[in-house]
Design a protein around this motif. Structure first.
Motif, PDB file in Angstrom:
ATOM      1  N   VAL A   1     -17.078 -40.592  23.751  1.00 56.93           N
ATOM      2  CA  VAL A   1     -17.594 -40.036  24.967  1.00 56.93           C
ATOM      3  C   VAL A   1     -17.384 -38.736  24.803  1.00 56.93           C
ATOM      4  O   VAL A   1     -18.617 -37.868  24.286  1.00 56.93           O
ATOM      5  N   ASN A   2     -16.729 -37.623  24.907  1.00 61.48           N
ATOM      6  CA  ASN A   2     -16.235 -36.502  24.807  1.00 61.48           C
ATOM      7  C   ASN A   2     -17.255 -35.806  23.567  1.00 61.48           C
ATOM      8  O   ASN A   2     -16.744 -34.791  23.955  1.00 61.48           O
ATOM      9  N   ALA A   3     -16.469 -36.846  22.717  1.00 57.92           N
ATOM     10  CA  ALA A   3     -16.667 -35.834  21.358  1.00 57.92           C
ATOM     11  C   ALA A   3     -18.295 -36.170  20.706  1.00 57.92           C
ATOM     12  O   ALA A   3     -19.041 -35.200  20.694  1.00 57.92           O
ATOM     13  N   THR A   4     -17.898 -37.594  20.068  1.00 60.89           N
ATOM     14  CA  THR A   4     -18.783 -37.988  19.440  1.00 60.89           C
ATOM     15  C   THR A   4     -20.804 -37.636  20.616  1.00 60.89           C
ATOM     16  O   THR A   4     -21.944 -36.780  20.111  1.00 60.89           O
ATOM     17  N   GLY A   5     -19.859 -38.620  21.569  1.00 59.77           N
ATOM     18  CA  GLY A   5     -21.559 -38.520  22.920  1.00 59.77           C
ATOM     19  C   GLY A   5     -21.936 -36.871  23.076  1.00 59.77           C
ATOM     20  O   GLY A   5     -23.300 -37.154  23.730  1.00 59.77           O
ATOM     21  N   ALA A   6     -20.592 -35.989  23.860  1.00 57.77           N
ATOM     22  CA  ALA A   6     -21.075 -34.688  23.837  1.00 57.77           C
ATOM     23  C   ALA A   6     -22.202 -33.859  22.586  1.00 57.77           C
ATOM     24  O   ALA A   6     -23.204 -33.595  22.585  1.00 57.77           O
ATOM     25  N   GLY A   7     -22.058 -34.224  21.717  1.00 54.52           N
ATOM     26  CA  GLY A   7     -22.560 -34.128  20.204  1.00 54.52           C
ATOM     27  C   GLY A   7     -23.926 -34.032  20.533  1.00 54.52           C
ATOM     28  O   GLY A   7     -24.982 -33.263  20.151  1.00 54.52           O
ATOM     29  N   LYS A   8     -23.942 -35.239  21.063  1.00 55.13           N
ATOM     30  CA  LYS A   8     -25.305 -35.920  20.623  1.00 55.13           C
ATOM     31  C   LYS A   8     -26.387 -35.993  21.765  1.00 55.13           C
ATOM     32  O   LYS A   8     -27.374 -35.224  21.750  1.00 55.13           O
TER      33      LYS A   8
ATOM     34  N   TYR B   1     -15.811 -39.354  29.671  1.00 54.36           N
ATOM     35  CA  TYR B   1     -14.494 -40.103  29.860  1.00 54.36           C
ATOM     36  C   TYR B   1     -13.512 -39.131  30.683  1.00 54.36           C
ATOM     37  O   TYR B   1     -13.045 -38.322  29.991  1.00 54.36           O
ATOM     38  N   THR B   2     -13.252 -39.545  32.082  1.00 59.33           N
ATOM     39  CA  THR B   2     -11.811 -38.043  32.313  1.00 59.33           C
ATOM     40  C   THR B   2     -10.779 -39.047  32.774  1.00 59.33           C
ATOM     41  O   THR B   2      -9.805 -38.458  33.402  1.00 59.33           O
ATOM     42  N   ASN B   3     -10.617 -40.069  32.923  1.00 59.21           N
ATOM     43  CA  ASN B   3      -8.835 -40.931  33.104  1.00 59.21           C
ATOM     44  C   ASN B   3      -7.819 -40.447  31.889  1.00 59.21           C
ATOM     45  O   ASN B   3      -8.145 -40.064  30.777  1.00 59.21           O
ATOM     46  N   VAL B   4      -7.968 -39.511  32.627  1.00 58.41           N
ATOM     47  CA  VAL B   4      -6.751 -38.549  31.541  1.00 58.41           C
ATOM     48  C   VAL B   4      -5.300 -39.597  31.142  1.00 58.41           C
ATOM     49  O   VAL B   4      -4.856 -39.436  29.607  1.00 58.41           O
ATOM     50  N   ASP B   5      -4.936 -40.592  32.204  1.00 55.28           N
ATOM     51  CA  ASP B   5      -3.778 -41.376  31.775  1.00 55.28           C
ATOM     52  C   ASP B   5      -4.264 -42.226  30.921  1.00 55.28           C
ATOM     53  O   ASP B   5      -3.172 -42.296  29.506  1.00 55.28           O
TER      54      ASP B   5
ATOM     55  N   ALA C   1      -7.616 -32.928  23.789  1.00 54.50           N
ATOM     56  CA  ALA C   1      -7.783 -33.221  22.681  1.00 54.50           C
ATOM     57  C   ALA C   1      -9.928 -33.019  22.201  1.00 54.50           C
ATOM     58  O   ALA C   1     -10.403 -33.030  21.749  1.00 54.50           O
ATOM     59  N   SER C   2      -9.910 -34.343  23.163  1.00 54.07           N
ATOM     60  CA  SER C   2     -11.279 -35.116  22.604  1.00 54.07           C
ATOM     61  C   SER C   2     -11.743 -33.723  23.221  1.00 54.07           C
ATOM     62  O   SER C   2     -13.340 -33.758  23.255  1.00 54.07           O
ATOM     63  N   LYS C   3     -11.968 -33.448  24.630  1.00 51.47           N
ATOM     64  CA  LYS C   3     -12.637 -32.374  25.297  1.00 51.47           C
ATOM     65  C   LYS C   3     -12.647 -31.060  24.424  1.00 51.47           C
ATOM     66  O   LYS C   3     -14.119 -30.677  24.309  1.00 51.47           O
ATOM     67  N   LEU C   4     -12.322 -31.149  23.751  1.00 49.40           N
ATOM     68  CA  LEU C   4     -11.866 -29.568  23.186  1.00 49.40           C
ATOM     69  C   LEU C   4     -13.302 -30.081  21.860  1.00 49.40           C
ATOM     70  O   LEU C   4     -13.386 -29.401  20.921  1.00 49.40           O
ATOM     71  N   ALA C   5     -12.235 -31.234  21.080  1.00 47.57           N
ATOM     72  CA  ALA C   5     -13.621 -31.548  20.048  1.00 47.57           C
ATOM     73  C   ALA C   5     -14.997 -31.402  20.591  1.00 47.57           C
ATOM     74  O   ALA C   5     -16.311 -31.675  19.576  1.00 47.57           O
TER      75      ALA C   5
ATOM     76  N   ASP D   1     -25.567 -43.825  27.601  1.00 44.14           N
ATOM     77  CA  ASP D   1     -24.354 -43.999  27.709  1.00 44.14           C
ATOM     78  C   ASP D   1     -24.007 -43.677  26.408  1.00 44.14           C
ATOM     79  O   ASP D   1     -23.799 -44.106  25.459  1.00 44.14           O
ATOM     80  N   LEU D   2     -22.587 -42.389  26.244  1.00 41.99           N
ATOM     81  CA  LEU D   2     -22.247 -41.896  25.679  1.00 41.99           C
ATOM     82  C   LEU D   2     -21.139 -42.670  24.787  1.00 41.99           C
ATOM     83  O   LEU D   2     -20.954 -42.117  23.752  1.00 41.99           O
ATOM     84  N   ALA D   3     -21.501 -44.071  25.250  1.00 41.90           N
ATOM     85  CA  ALA D   3     -20.219 -44.527  24.661  1.00 41.90           C
ATOM     86  C   ALA D   3     -21.387 -45.281  23.237  1.00 41.90           C
ATOM     87  O   ALA D   3     -20.703 -45.660  22.249  1.00 41.90           O
ATOM     88  N   ARG D   4     -22.681 -45.583  23.427  1.00 46.63           N
ATOM     89  CA  ARG D   4     -23.960 -45.728  22.640  1.00 46.63           C
ATOM     90  C   ARG D   4     -24.641 -44.245  21.754  1.00 46.63           C
ATOM     91  O   ARG D   4     -25.437 -44.409  22.734  1.00 46.63           O
ATOM     92  N   PRO D   5     -24.256 -43.209  21.207  1.00 44.24           N
ATOM     93  CA  PRO D   5     -24.267 -42.540  21.050  1.00 44.24           C
ATOM     94  C   PRO D   5     -25.929 -42.356  20.294  1.00 44.24           C
ATOM     95  O   PRO D   5     -26.572 -41.122  20.769  1.00 44.24           O
ATOM     96  N   GLU D   6     -26.550 -43.856  19.888  1.00 42.96           N
ATOM     97  CA  GLU D   6     -27.872 -43.537  20.059  1.00 42.96           C
ATOM     98  C   GLU D   6     -28.728 -43.609  20.776  1.00 42.96           C
ATOM     99  O   GLU D   6     -29.704 -43.642  20.870  1.00 42.96           O
ATOM    100  N   THR D   7     -28.671 -44.417  22.547  1.00 40.94           N
ATOM    101  CA  THR D   7     -29.300 -43.918  23.516  1.00 40.94           C
ATOM    102  C   THR D   7     -28.636 -42.198  24.203  1.00 40.94           C
ATOM    103  O   THR D   7     -30.530 -42.515  25.223  1.00 40.94           O
ATOM    104  N   VAL D   8     -28.624 -41.458  23.388  1.00 43.96           N
ATOM    105  CA  VAL D   8     -28.636 -40.120  24.138  1.00 43.96           C
ATOM    106  C   VAL D   8     -30.298 -39.497  23.668  1.00 43.96           C
ATOM    107  O   VAL D   8     -30.855 -39.216  24.976  1.00 43.96           O
ATOM    108  N   PHE D   9     -31.022 -39.761  22.755  1.00 47.58           N
ATOM    109  CA  PHE D   9     -32.192 -38.082  22.300  1.00 47.58           C
ATOM    110  C   PHE D   9     -32.896 -39.501  23.205  1.00 47.58           C
ATOM    111  O   PHE D   9     -34.069 -38.017  23.824  1.00 47.58           O
ATOM    112  N   PRO D  10     -33.096 -40.839  23.546  1.00 51.55           N
ATOM    113  CA  PRO D  10     -35.202 -41.417  23.686  1.00 51.55           C
ATOM    114  C   PRO D  10     -34.606 -40.947  25.275  1.00 51.55           C
ATOM    115  O   PRO D  10     -35.587 -40.605  25.868  1.00 51.55           O
TER     116      PRO D  10
END
Length: 302
Positions: free
Chosen positions: A78-85, A62-66, A128-132, A37-46
């Protein structure tokens, strides 16, 4: 070769699973919520470690633009921290990451197709979140392929092609914006390109052309031109169709601003990785043939 793709229900994830089906040289494993769950970055590696990938495809987002305009913190998580994880986990597992980004990192002011070296200037929170996220991925894993794509559609999930066919089933005319330009891109083609890139990495362990690429359908149009071709393809198949009326962006206000020019140049991807997407019209017809076939198939009586 084993690919772990983040997200289970996304258009690219489902297209990758389909593209790998029946192939002995590649396996695609979708990893999604609740395990990852990218909203919970601690779940990514396991979750990714359990998938034992040779390559990670970072497709969940996260893709809902509006809605992102009201949920900035979640979009960035999701789009920055999660992607980085995800990229960090891939690096920790010793494998490359292929990360999907967007045309929304640009403001659309350029006259012509954007190349990867053009300056970014997102207009809203989503972009901006996708660029991050791009920056976080690049910092976390030097073996990264960041693929900016645009106007994605497929037989799966929610997308413009499915919306147009649904609207055409109950109305005679559809109003569509005519002053935003871009490259319609089939997720089926994106999946083919990703598998091609992954095979390149697998074959060439010394591959060093990592970085940012653009990956879109070949050719360009505006949204109303896109819609007209969907209608033509559907009508030829005996499916629903409607006339399309051009309107301006100002006639269809949205919370988030859209770039008026989303055209991307995929030349770098073609030159380096030796793959080019089919003409966008042909890819629309291929997807429409599947969707119209489902929509018009007669039901069996009990």
């Amino acid at each position: 070769m084993r690919l772990a793709v983040t997200g289970r229900e996304g258009q690219v994830a489902l297209s990758l699973i389909e593209a790998a089906r029946g192939r002995e040289d590649v396996e695609v494993v979708a990893v999604g919520r609740p395990a990852l769950d990218l909203a919970r970055p601690e779940t990514v590696f396991p979750a990714l470690a359990a998938a034992r990938p040779d390559i990670v495809v970072s497709a969940a987002a996260y893709t809902n633009v509006d809605q992102a305009e009201d949920e900035k913190e979640l979009a960035f998580t999701v789009n920055a921290t999660g992607a980085g994880k995800v990229a960090e986990a891939a690096a920790g597992l010793g494998v490359p990451v292929i990360h999907l980004s967007t045309d929304y990192v640009f403001d659309g002011a350029k006259d012509g197709a954007y190349v990867v070296t053009d300056a970014t200037a997102p207009l809203g929170v989503y972009g901006a979140s996708k660029l991050a996220g791009e920056k976080a991925v690049a910092a976390a894993n030097p073996r990264h392929l960041i693929l900016r794509t645009a106007w994605v559609y497929s037989p799966f999930g929610k997308n413009f092609v499915k919306t147009m066919l649904r609207l055409a089933s109950d109305r005679d005319e559809i109003s569509v914006v005519a002053d935003q330009w871009g490259n319609p891109t089939s997720a089926l083609d994106i999946a083919d390109a990703i598998l091609h890139a992954a095979a390149t990495f697998d074959r060439d362990k010394a591959f060093d052309a990592f970085g940012v690429y653009h990956l879109v359908g070949t050719g360009e149009t505006n949204w109303s031109g896109f819609a007209r071709h969907i209608m033509e393809a559907s009508q030829a198949l005996g499916g629903p169709h409607a006339s399309v009326r051009d309107i301006a962006t100002t006639d269809y206000p949205t919370k988030a601003k859209r770039p008026p020019n989303s055209r991307l140049s995929s030349v770098k991807f073609k030159d380096v990785l030796q793959w080019r997407a089919p003409p966008w019209r042909a890819s629309v017809e291929a997807v429409a043939s599947r969707l119209v076939g489902v929509a018009t198939k007669p039901t069996m009586s009990a």
